[in-house]
Motif scaffolding. Structure first.
Motif, PDB file in Angstrom:
ATOM      1  N   GLU A 154      30.523  30.726 117.063  1.00  0.00           N
ATOM      2  CA  GLU A 154      31.247  30.019 116.002  1.00  0.00           C
ATOM      3  C   GLU A 154      32.703  30.484 115.950  1.00  0.00           C
ATOM      4  O   GLU A 154      33.619  29.661 115.770  1.00  0.00           O
ATOM      5  CB  GLU A 154      30.581  30.246 114.647  1.00  0.00           C
ATOM      6  CG  GLU A 154      29.291  29.483 114.459  1.00  0.00           C
ATOM      7  CD  GLU A 154      28.650  29.757 113.104  1.00  0.00           C
ATOM      8  OE1 GLU A 154      29.375  30.091 112.132  1.00  0.00           O
ATOM      9  OE2 GLU A 154      27.412  29.631 113.025  1.00  0.00           O
ATOM     10  N   GLN A 157      34.584  28.862 118.718  1.00  0.00           N
ATOM     11  CA  GLN A 157      34.836  27.443 118.411  1.00  0.00           C
ATOM     12  C   GLN A 157      35.987  27.304 117.408  1.00  0.00           C
ATOM     13  O   GLN A 157      36.844  26.428 117.544  1.00  0.00           O
ATOM     14  CB  GLN A 157      33.570  26.782 117.867  1.00  0.00           C
ATOM     15  CG  GLN A 157      32.496  26.570 118.913  1.00  0.00           C
ATOM     16  CD  GLN A 157      31.199  26.031 118.317  1.00  0.00           C
ATOM     17  OE1 GLN A 157      31.104  25.805 117.122  1.00  0.00           O
ATOM     18  NE2 GLN A 157      30.207  25.834 119.188  1.00  0.00           N
ATOM     19  N   GLN A 158      35.996  28.166 116.381  1.00  0.00           N
ATOM     20  CA  GLN A 158      37.066  28.129 115.387  1.00  0.00           C
ATOM     21  C   GLN A 158      38.415  28.453 116.041  1.00  0.00           C
ATOM     22  O   GLN A 158      39.439  27.855 115.700  1.00  0.00           O
ATOM     23  CB  GLN A 158      36.773  29.100 114.236  1.00  0.00           C
ATOM     24  CG  GLN A 158      35.598  28.709 113.366  1.00  0.00           C
ATOM     25  CD  GLN A 158      35.814  27.373 112.662  1.00  0.00           C
ATOM     26  OE1 GLN A 158      36.941  27.021 112.268  1.00  0.00           O
ATOM     27  NE2 GLN A 158      34.743  26.617 112.525  1.00  0.00           N
ATOM     28  N   LYS A 159      38.412  29.394 116.988  1.00  0.00           N
ATOM     29  CA  LYS A 159      39.653  29.731 117.699  1.00  0.00           C
ATOM     30  C   LYS A 159      40.161  28.530 118.491  1.00  0.00           C
ATOM     31  O   LYS A 159      41.369  28.262 118.528  1.00  0.00           O
ATOM     32  CB  LYS A 159      39.430  30.924 118.644  1.00  0.00           C
ATOM     33  CG  LYS A 159      39.367  32.261 117.949  1.00  0.00           C
ATOM     34  CD  LYS A 159      39.173  33.379 118.974  1.00  0.00           C
ATOM     35  CE  LYS A 159      39.049  34.730 118.321  1.00  0.00           C
ATOM     36  NZ  LYS A 159      38.809  35.799 119.309  1.00  0.00           N
ATOM     37  N   LEU A 160      39.224  27.824 119.149  1.00  0.00           N
ATOM     38  CA  LEU A 160      39.617  26.625 119.904  1.00  0.00           C
ATOM     39  C   LEU A 160      40.207  25.568 118.970  1.00  0.00           C
ATOM     40  O   LEU A 160      41.234  24.943 119.277  1.00  0.00           O
ATOM     41  CB  LEU A 160      38.416  26.048 120.664  1.00  0.00           C
ATOM     42  CG  LEU A 160      37.994  26.775 121.931  1.00  0.00           C
ATOM     43  CD1 LEU A 160      36.711  26.165 122.505  1.00  0.00           C
ATOM     44  CD2 LEU A 160      39.102  26.698 122.969  1.00  0.00           C
ATOM     45  N   LYS A 161      39.563  25.349 117.828  1.00  0.00           N
ATOM     46  CA  LYS A 161      40.080  24.358 116.862  1.00  0.00           C
ATOM     47  C   LYS A 161      41.463  24.780 116.376  1.00  0.00           C
ATOM     48  O   LYS A 161      42.373  23.955 116.245  1.00  0.00           O
ATOM     49  CB  LYS A 161      39.124  24.227 115.675  1.00  0.00           C
ATOM     50  CG  LYS A 161      37.870  23.451 115.993  1.00  0.00           C
ATOM     51  CD  LYS A 161      36.990  23.346 114.749  1.00  0.00           C
ATOM     52  CE  LYS A 161      35.691  22.630 115.063  1.00  0.00           C
ATOM     53  NZ  LYS A 161      34.812  22.543 113.895  1.00  0.00           N
ATOM     54  N   LEU A 162      41.634  26.069 116.069  1.00  0.00           N
ATOM     55  CA  LEU A 162      42.921  26.575 115.621  1.00  0.00           C
ATOM     56  C   LEU A 162      43.974  26.372 116.690  1.00  0.00           C
ATOM     57  O   LEU A 162      45.100  25.930 116.404  1.00  0.00           O
ATOM     58  CB  LEU A 162      42.809  28.050 115.235  1.00  0.00           C
ATOM     59  CG  LEU A 162      44.087  28.737 114.778  1.00  0.00           C
ATOM     60  CD1 LEU A 162      44.596  28.100 113.483  1.00  0.00           C
ATOM     61  CD2 LEU A 162      43.852  30.215 114.587  1.00  0.00           C
ATOM     62  N   HIS A 163      43.637  26.662 117.930  1.00  0.00           N
ATOM     63  CA  HIS A 163      44.568  26.501 119.050  1.00  0.00           C
ATOM     64  C   HIS A 163      44.981  25.031 119.183  1.00  0.00           C
ATOM     65  O   HIS A 163      46.166  24.720 119.386  1.00  0.00           O
ATOM     66  CB  HIS A 163      43.925  27.038 120.337  1.00  0.00           C
ATOM     67  CG  HIS A 163      44.844  27.125 121.498  1.00  0.00           C
ATOM     68  ND1 HIS A 163      45.960  27.940 121.507  1.00  0.00           N
ATOM     69  CD2 HIS A 163      44.836  26.476 122.699  1.00  0.00           C
ATOM     70  CE1 HIS A 163      46.581  27.795 122.656  1.00  0.00           C
ATOM     71  NE2 HIS A 163      45.915  26.903 123.406  1.00  0.00           N
ATOM     72  N   LYS A 164      44.007  24.122 119.076  1.00  0.00           N
ATOM     73  CA  LYS A 164      44.312  22.680 119.157  1.00  0.00           C
ATOM     74  C   LYS A 164      45.206  22.260 117.993  1.00  0.00           C
ATOM     75  O   LYS A 164      46.160  21.488 118.170  1.00  0.00           O
ATOM     76  CB  LYS A 164      43.017  21.870 119.139  1.00  0.00           C
ATOM     77  CG  LYS A 164      42.250  21.904 120.429  1.00  0.00           C
ATOM     78  CD  LYS A 164      40.985  21.052 120.337  1.00  0.00           C
ATOM     79  CE  LYS A 164      40.149  21.173 121.606  1.00  0.00           C
ATOM     80  NZ  LYS A 164      38.904  20.404 121.514  1.00  0.00           N
ATOM     81  N   ALA A 165      44.900  22.795 116.791  1.00  0.00           N
ATOM     82  CA  ALA A 165      45.701  22.441 115.625  1.00  0.00           C
ATOM     83  C   ALA A 165      47.127  22.957 115.778  1.00  0.00           C
ATOM     84  O   ALA A 165      48.099  22.267 115.428  1.00  0.00           O
ATOM     85  CB  ALA A 165      45.072  22.992 114.355  1.00  0.00           C
ATOM     86  N   GLU A 166      47.302  24.147 116.333  1.00  0.00           N
ATOM     87  CA  GLU A 166      48.635  24.702 116.559  1.00  0.00           C
ATOM     88  C   GLU A 166      49.409  23.842 117.564  1.00  0.00           C
ATOM     89  O   GLU A 166      50.600  23.585 117.393  1.00  0.00           O
ATOM     90  CB  GLU A 166      48.538  26.150 117.051  1.00  0.00           C
ATOM     91  CG  GLU A 166      48.164  27.138 115.974  1.00  0.00           C
ATOM     92  CD  GLU A 166      47.945  28.557 116.507  1.00  0.00           C
ATOM     93  OE1 GLU A 166      47.815  28.745 117.751  1.00  0.00           O
ATOM     94  OE2 GLU A 166      47.901  29.473 115.678  1.00  0.00           O
TER      95      GLU A 166
END
Length: 176
Positions: A154, A157-166
């Motif tokens: 999890e 996954q949150q790191k990936l979402k954060l990276h995409k959001a950045e």
């Protein structure tokens, strides 16, 4: 044992018969190799009040030890072992008496066999007693490991979402 030690045995046979052979050998060596006033083999072989007193003392110590062991053995047997152990009378009938120190190797062999047997019994007891605890602990550790792995997943996954959001924010700020 030497010839002198055998005279020691004959002179005090009533006391010697109350001691196991290993203690007789030990008593002989202790009486002739004392730090204070050591006795010669001739003195120890003859009738001597010091030798008699020493042997009486050894017999008393041995009998007290046996008495203590008899008191504590039922407690040990009941608390540690679920197996049937032969009683002392059976044990003494099954073994041939040993009268000289020359049989130390045989005694050592018997002691090692008995220790091996007791070790096996202790291992079996420990397996019966502690296996359920070990299994429970192992189960808990595996469950915790599983929970930790899920949390790591999890987190990734949150790191990936954060990276995409950045990246999205960066691209939006560039386009303005």
């Amino acid at each position: 044992m030497t010839q002198r030690a055998m005279k020691f045995n004959k002179a005090y046979s009533s006391l010697i018969n109350k001691l196991p052979p290993s203690l007789v050998c030990e008593a002989w060596s202790r009486i002739i190799s004392r730090k204070r006033n050591p006795m010669t083999e001739e003195e120890a072989s003859s009738i001597n009040p010091l030798v008699e007193s020493f042997l009486r003392h050894e017999v008393n110590r041995y009998q007290k030890k046996l008495k203590y062991q008899r008191k504590s053995w039922p407690l040990l047997k009941n608390s540690l072992y679920d197996t049937d152990m032969p009683d002392q009378e059976t044990q003494t009938q099954d073994t041939a008496p040993i009268y000289t120190c020359e049989h130390e190797e045989e005694i050592d062999c018997r002691v090692k066999k008995e220790l091996d047997s007791l070790s096996r019994q202790l291992l079996e007891f420990n397996e019966k007693t502690f296996d359920p605890f070990i299994q429970e602990i192992t189960k808990r550790l595996e469950e915790q490991d599983s929970v930790n792995n899920k949390l790591h997943s999890e987190n990734d996954q949150q790191k990936l979402k954060l990276h995409k959001a950045e990246k999205l924010l960066a691209s939006l700020s560039i386009n303005k």
